[in-house]
Design a protein around this motif. Structure first.
Motif, PDB file in Angstrom:
ATOM      1  N   VAL A  83       0.887  -1.154   0.000  1.00 32.31           N
ATOM      2  CA  VAL A  83       0.000   0.000   0.000  1.00 32.31           C
ATOM      3  C   VAL A  83       0.928   1.207   0.000  1.00 32.31           C
ATOM      4  CG1 VAL A  83      -1.822   1.222   1.221  1.00 32.31           C
ATOM      5  CG2 VAL A  83      -1.727  -1.277   1.280  1.00 32.31           C
ATOM      6  N   ASN A  84       1.106   1.820  -1.177  1.00 33.43           N
ATOM      7  CA  ASN A  84       2.179   2.784  -1.407  1.00 33.43           C
ATOM      8  C   ASN A  84       3.494   2.027  -1.187  1.00 33.43           C
ATOM      9  OD1 ASN A  84       0.025   4.563  -1.807  1.00 33.43           O
ATOM     10  ND2 ASN A  84       0.024   5.159   0.346  1.00 33.43           N
ATOM     11  N   GLY A  85       4.484   2.575  -0.544  1.00 33.74           N
ATOM     12  CA  GLY A  85       5.678   1.767  -0.314  1.00 33.74           C
ATOM     13  C   GLY A  85       6.980   2.501  -0.511  1.00 33.74           C
ATOM     14  N   SER A  86       6.969   3.608  -1.280  1.00 33.75           N
ATOM     15  CA  SER A  86       8.220   4.325  -1.529  1.00 33.75           C
ATOM     16  C   SER A  86       8.566   5.292  -0.414  1.00 33.75           C
ATOM     17  CB  SER A  86       8.132   5.089  -2.858  1.00 33.75           C
ATOM     18  OG  SER A  86       7.079   6.040  -2.825  1.00 33.75           O
ATOM     19  N   THR A  87       7.692   5.401   0.603  1.00 37.99           N
ATOM     20  CA  THR A  87       7.960   6.230   1.771  1.00 37.99           C
ATOM     21  C   THR A  87       7.750   5.390   3.022  1.00 37.99           C
ATOM     22  OG1 THR A  87       5.661   6.986   1.829  1.00 37.99           O
ATOM     23  CG2 THR A  87       7.222   8.349   0.607  1.00 37.99           C
ATOM     24  N   PRO A  88       8.480   5.689   4.111  1.00 39.81           N
ATOM     25  CA  PRO A  88       8.303   4.906   5.336  1.00 39.81           C
ATOM     26  C   PRO A  88       6.992   5.213   6.043  1.00 39.81           C
ATOM     27  CG  PRO A  88       9.880   6.667   5.698  1.00 39.81           C
ATOM     28  CD  PRO A  88       9.558   6.684   4.236  1.00 39.81           C
ATOM     29  N   LEU A  89       6.389   6.359   5.742  1.00 39.19           N
ATOM     30  CA  LEU A  89       5.121   6.754   6.342  1.00 39.19           C
ATOM     31  C   LEU A  89       4.043   6.733   5.271  1.00 39.19           C
ATOM     32  CD1 LEU A  89       4.122   7.752   9.144  1.00 39.19           C
ATOM     33  CD2 LEU A  89       4.257  10.061   8.238  1.00 39.19           C
ATOM     34  N   GLY A  90       2.812   6.429   5.674  1.00 34.41           N
ATOM     35  CA  GLY A  90       1.721   6.385   4.711  1.00 34.41           C
ATOM     36  C   GLY A  90       1.736   5.150   3.847  1.00 34.41           C
ATOM     37  N   SER A  91       2.432   4.115   4.302  1.00 33.89           N
ATOM     38  CA  SER A  91       2.518   2.876   3.529  1.00 33.89           C
ATOM     39  C   SER A  91       2.091   1.705   4.396  1.00 33.89           C
ATOM     40  CB  SER A  91       3.940   2.658   3.006  1.00 33.89           C
ATOM     41  OG  SER A  91       4.846   2.466   4.082  1.00 33.89           O
ATOM     42  N   GLY A  92       1.868   0.577   3.751  1.00 31.60           N
ATOM     43  CA  GLY A  92       1.510  -0.637   4.462  1.00 31.60           C
ATOM     44  C   GLY A  92       1.973  -1.844   3.684  1.00 31.60           C
ATOM     45  N   ASP A 273      -3.334  12.919   7.309  1.00 30.84           N
ATOM     46  CA  ASP A 273      -3.614  11.687   6.577  1.00 30.84           C
ATOM     47  C   ASP A 273      -2.426  11.378   5.671  1.00 30.84           C
ATOM     48  OD1 ASP A 273      -4.538   9.579   5.131  1.00 30.84           O
ATOM     49  OD2 ASP A 273      -6.318  10.570   4.345  1.00 30.84           O
ATOM     50  N   ALA A 274      -1.550  10.475   6.135  1.00 33.81           N
ATOM     51  CA  ALA A 274      -0.344  10.143   5.375  1.00 33.81           C
ATOM     52  C   ALA A 274      -0.604   9.098   4.312  1.00 33.81           C
ATOM     53  CB  ALA A 274       0.753   9.648   6.323  1.00 33.81           C
ATOM     54  N   ILE A 275      -1.763   8.420   4.373  1.00 30.48           N
ATOM     55  CA  ILE A 275      -2.053   7.358   3.412  1.00 30.48           C
ATOM     56  C   ILE A 275      -2.728   7.907   2.165  1.00 30.48           C
ATOM     57  CG2 ILE A 275      -3.361   5.234   3.025  1.00 30.48           C
ATOM     58  CD1 ILE A 275      -2.920   4.471   5.885  1.00 30.48           C
ATOM     59  N   SER A 276      -3.813   8.679   2.359  1.00 30.47           N
ATOM     60  CA  SER A 276      -4.578   9.173   1.211  1.00 30.47           C
ATOM     61  C   SER A 276      -4.482  10.678   1.022  1.00 30.47           C
ATOM     62  CB  SER A 276      -6.057   8.778   1.357  1.00 30.47           C
ATOM     63  OG  SER A 276      -6.196   7.383   1.437  1.00 30.47           O
ATOM     64  N   ASP A 277      -3.836  11.386   1.954  1.00 30.76           N
ATOM     65  CA  ASP A 277      -3.643  12.837   1.863  1.00 30.76           C
ATOM     66  C   ASP A 277      -4.960  13.593   1.794  1.00 30.76           C
ATOM     67  OD1 ASP A 277      -0.811  12.465   1.720  1.00 30.76           O
ATOM     68  OD2 ASP A 277      -1.033  11.955  -0.384  1.00 30.76           O
ATOM     69  N   LEU A 278      -6.007  13.085   2.480  1.00 35.04           N
ATOM     70  CA  LEU A 278      -7.278  13.798   2.515  1.00 35.04           C
ATOM     71  C   LEU A 278      -7.104  15.086   3.323  1.00 35.04           C
ATOM     72  CD1 LEU A 278      -9.721  10.809   3.113  1.00 35.04           C
ATOM     73  CD2 LEU A 278      -9.261  12.012   0.970  1.00 35.04           C
ATOM     74  N   PRO A 279      -7.541  16.245   2.793  1.00 40.08           N
ATOM     75  CA  PRO A 279      -7.203  17.531   3.411  1.00 40.08           C
ATOM     76  C   PRO A 279      -8.000  17.864   4.660  1.00 40.08           C
ATOM     77  CG  PRO A 279      -8.573  17.874   1.469  1.00 40.08           C
ATOM     78  CD  PRO A 279      -8.257  16.408   1.511  1.00 40.08           C
ATOM     79  N   PHE A 280      -9.206  17.289   4.846  1.00 40.71           N
ATOM     80  CA  PHE A 280     -10.062  17.786   5.920  1.00 40.71           C
ATOM     81  C   PHE A 280      -9.607  17.358   7.311  1.00 40.71           C
ATOM     82  CE2 PHE A 280     -12.072  13.694   6.317  1.00 40.71           C
ATOM     83  CZ  PHE A 280     -12.233  13.213   5.028  1.00 40.71           C
ATOM     84  N   PHE A 281      -8.579  16.507   7.420  1.00 43.30           N
ATOM     85  CA  PHE A 281      -8.032  16.182   8.734  1.00 43.30           C
ATOM     86  C   PHE A 281      -7.091  17.269   9.238  1.00 43.30           C
ATOM     87  CE2 PHE A 281      -9.173  11.983   7.092  1.00 43.30           C
ATOM     88  CZ  PHE A 281      -9.848  11.448   8.177  1.00 43.30           C
ATOM     89  N   GLY A 282      -6.626  18.128   8.330  1.00 43.98           N
ATOM     90  CA  GLY A 282      -5.696  19.172   8.731  1.00 43.98           C
ATOM     91  C   GLY A 282      -4.247  18.750   8.616  1.00 43.98           C
ATOM     92  N   ASN A 283      -3.351  19.684   8.921  1.00 37.13           N
ATOM     93  CA  ASN A 283      -1.910  19.449   8.856  1.00 37.13           C
ATOM     94  C   ASN A 283      -1.310  19.310  10.245  1.00 37.13           C
ATOM     95  OD1 ASN A 283      -2.233  19.746   6.109  1.00 37.13           O
ATOM     96  ND2 ASN A 283      -0.494  21.122   5.872  1.00 37.13           N
TER      97      ASN A 283
END
Length: 665
Positions: A83-92, A273-283
């Motif tokens: 699930v993604n994979g090229s980054t250590p965060l937002g992957s599975g 949201d590091a997986i899908s980058d949905l904006p409404f969770f905030g930064n």
């Protein structure tokens, strides 16, 4: 309750009987490699000697792949989907359809260990797997797929198990006294990646060795095949490792090893949201640290085949600190997460004979304590477990091997410190594998396994869930799984030409899970698949590798509605690599990874098929001033294809040209 007590008594009696039996069993010589062992000169061999679906990635392949994350190392193993994979965060990491998904990067159906230390498998909301560590720290990765080979490592392993082993000083010194220094620099064009790896190995005596390693990795934002930003943030991950080993005893049959790894990752003003980058969770501003400590004692006397004892005390600590941007943020973006897992594992391997059978009996126990900090998106609590396991590999001397395995695990979860309740569970799990090897090099095998995933701390907030009209307490509802496997393997030499060698293995599996609590709205999941691995080498240096995964999944909702697909079913994949070696000096290879179009279920989830090519070259001069130097060149996504892998939430990186130069002094 009486059934549970009876099962517990039966298990403990079995353990006592087996341990007593081994004390009276006659000794037999240690197992050695048989004459005529077939050795393949490929990057990755096929494990044809076992009924377990297992793949090993050694130091040579680890170096040649020039991976930026652990996920990238295991992506080519059949049955493994990123699930993604090229980054250590937002992957599975997803194995056989279980593990990482689009909401959580992990769950306990995929287990990950570092030198035996179990990494967190809690379901962190939209952050991804907790595997924050660097590939340069490790010399070996083993991926066990399915359940049957997992009982001495943990419970609830349905998808599979990934084991990482750190480097030793003797890997550089060759066991000789003195110093060795290895410096490596790596560069990548997509995201302007750069990595520096420095390792110092010191062996003051034959019995004492020390290693210190520091890796600094930086990768900027990457682009896809069309030149568009992927949406994933760049990262910097400084990592270091310290390891020491002392060997002692009259015949140097005992050793104590202490290892420590530490990886840090800092991000500023990035989407929560590091997986899908949905904006409404905030930064958030996010700081992460992963620490692993392992103290291991081993005693393996040459004159007693009944003793090969290992005692390991491990500690894993994953910490994620987050602050909402702009301040004050909200309850989700300000969530601080911390998971501390302490584990004591004691196990012994005994070799003995009974009548016409020979045995490799592995017995042991584990004491596990997981402490989790309270957070707005994750309940805090304490999860304490005690487990016993017995695995007996019985060889009948006529090519037949039977391996029964049994694991019993108890659990006490205490959430009272954070306003929750106390819960207790236990389970008996086990399996049986059978393998028969013919004199022709052909072997057939099969297995059946049952496991239970005991409730995790996350379930403290899911006390009463509406499950098809029923209220279900997740804290007393372990997930159950049953897997059947059947397959065949073949290993031979001098098959098509003098000096050639071949190994191939095919494995069909059928996994049913029920009482599913880790997938919202589901009650059962069924996964079926065929995994194929093959390798071939010739005396003139040509070699080839093949792996394939054909898979199908279905599920049933909590409302008892059948679906002809399961939302995390991977797509069918094929990997082929062809290469040529010139002794130890030069290795050139081409690799293609192809995926079939996936269009099951919702039409919006359709993913086109793709074929992605890579080139690799490794040059190791054996003489002159460059002796001891290693140069690696690779091109990933050679034709800059724009595509999105199945289960990923973003496009894959476009063309990436990588170069590594390393020197050992």
């Amino acid at each position: 309750m009486s059934d549970r007590i009876s099962l517990r008594a039966a298990l403990l009696s079995s353990v006592a009987l087996l341990v007593t039996t081994q004390a009276f069993a006659q000794e037999r010589p240690r197992v050695t490699e048989p004459l005529g062992t077939v050795v393949l000169e490929t990057r990755r061999d096929v494990q044809t000697q076992t009924a377990t679906a297992v793949t090993e990635i050694d130091q040579e392949e680890l170096d040649d792949r020039q991976a930026s994350t652990i996920a990238e190392l295991v992506a080519t193993v059949p049955g493994v989907t990123l699930v993604n994979g090229s980054t250590p965060l937002g992957s599975g990491i997803n194995i056989r359809g279980f593990g990482g998904g689009s909401t959580y990067g992990s769950n306990q159906k995929v287990m990950i260990t570092i030198d035996g230390a179990t990494q967190g498998s809690e379901e962190i909301y939209r952050i991804g797997t907790q595997l924050f560590t660097d590939p340069e720290l490790y010399k070996r990765v083993e991926v066990i797929r399915g359940t049957v080979g997992s009982f001495e490592y943990g419970s609830g392993v349905v998808g599979g198990l990934i084991q990482l082993e750190t480097k030793d000083a003797s890997d550089f010194t060759g066991g000789e006294t003195g110093y060795k220094l290895r410096q490596a620099l790596s560069f990548g064009t997509n995201g302007d990646g750069i990595t520096s790896s420095t390792t110092l190995a010191w062996q003051p005596s034959e019995d004492l060795e020390f290693l210190a390693s520091y890796i600094w990795r930086r990768q900027g934002k990457q682009v896809d095949g069309d030149g568009n930003l992927l949406g994933a943030e760049g990262f910097k991950t400084p990592s270091y490792s310290l390891k020491g080993k002392y060997t002692f005893g009259a015949s140097r049959d005992q050793s104590v090893t202490l290892s420590y790894t530490d990886t840090q990752l800092a991000e500023r003003d990035v989407p929560y949201d590091a997986i899908s980058d949905l904006p409404f969770f905030g930064n958030v501003d996010r700081d992460m640290q992963s620490r692993n400590l392992a103290l291991t004692y081993r005693w393996n006397p040459d004159d007693n085949d009944l003793i090969d004892l290992t005692a390991a005390l491990t500690y894993a600590d994953q910490e994620i600190l987050q602050t909402g941007v702009p301040a004050p943020g909200n309850a989700t973006t300000n969530a601080d997460l911390r998971y501390e897992t302490t584990k004591l594992t004691v196990k012994n391997t005994a070799l003995f004979a009974l009548g016409t059978t020979s045995h490799e009996l592995r017995t042991g126990f584990e004491v596990i304590r997981k402490d989790r900090l309270e957070a707005s998106s994750a309940p805090g609590g304490l999860d304490e477990r005690l487990a016993f396991f017995v695995i007996d590999e019985v060889s009948f001397g006529n090519g037949l091997t039977l391996t029964p395995a049994l694991r019993y695990e108890t659990q006490d979860i205490d959430g009272t410190r954070y306003g929750y309740e106390k819960y207790s569970n236990d389970a008996v799990m086990g399996g049986l594998s059978a393998r028969y090897e013919f004199t022709t090099g052909v072997a057939i095998f099969g297995s059946a396994a049952y496991t239970e995933a005991l409730p995790i701390l996350d379930d403290l907030t899911n006390i009463n869930q509406n499950w098809g009209g029923w209220l279900v307490n997740y804290m007393t509802t372990p997930e159950k799984s049953r897997t059947f496997e059947i397959g065949a393997s073949y290993r031979a030499s001098d098959l098509f030409a003098a000096g050639d060698a071949i190994s191939v293995k095919g494995n069909y599996y059928n996994t049913d899970t029920w009482d599913v609590t880790s997938e919202s709205g589901l009650n059962t999941v069924t996964m079926k698949g065929l995994e194929i691995e093959g390798a071939y080498s010739m005396a003139n240096g040509f070699y080839g590798e093949l792996s394939a995964n054909i898979v199908d999944g279905s599920s049933r909702s909590t409302a008892w509605v059948w679906n002809d697909y399961y939302k995390f079913t991977p797509t069918d994949t094929l990997r082929l690599a062809l290469g040529k070696r010139w002794d130890d000096t030069l290795d050139l290879s081409w690799e293609v990874a192809a995926s079939k179009r996936y269009d099951e279920g919702d039409a919006t989830a359709a993913i086109p098929g793709n074929a992605v090519h890579a080139l690799r070259a490794t040059y190791r001069p054996q003489e002159g001033v460059l002796a001891g130097t290693e140069m690696r060149f690779g091109v990933e996504n050679l034709f800059d294809r724009d595509y999105q892998p199945r289960l990923a939430t973003r496009d894959a990186p476009g063309r990436n040209i990588k170069f590594t130069i390393a020197k050992t002094f």
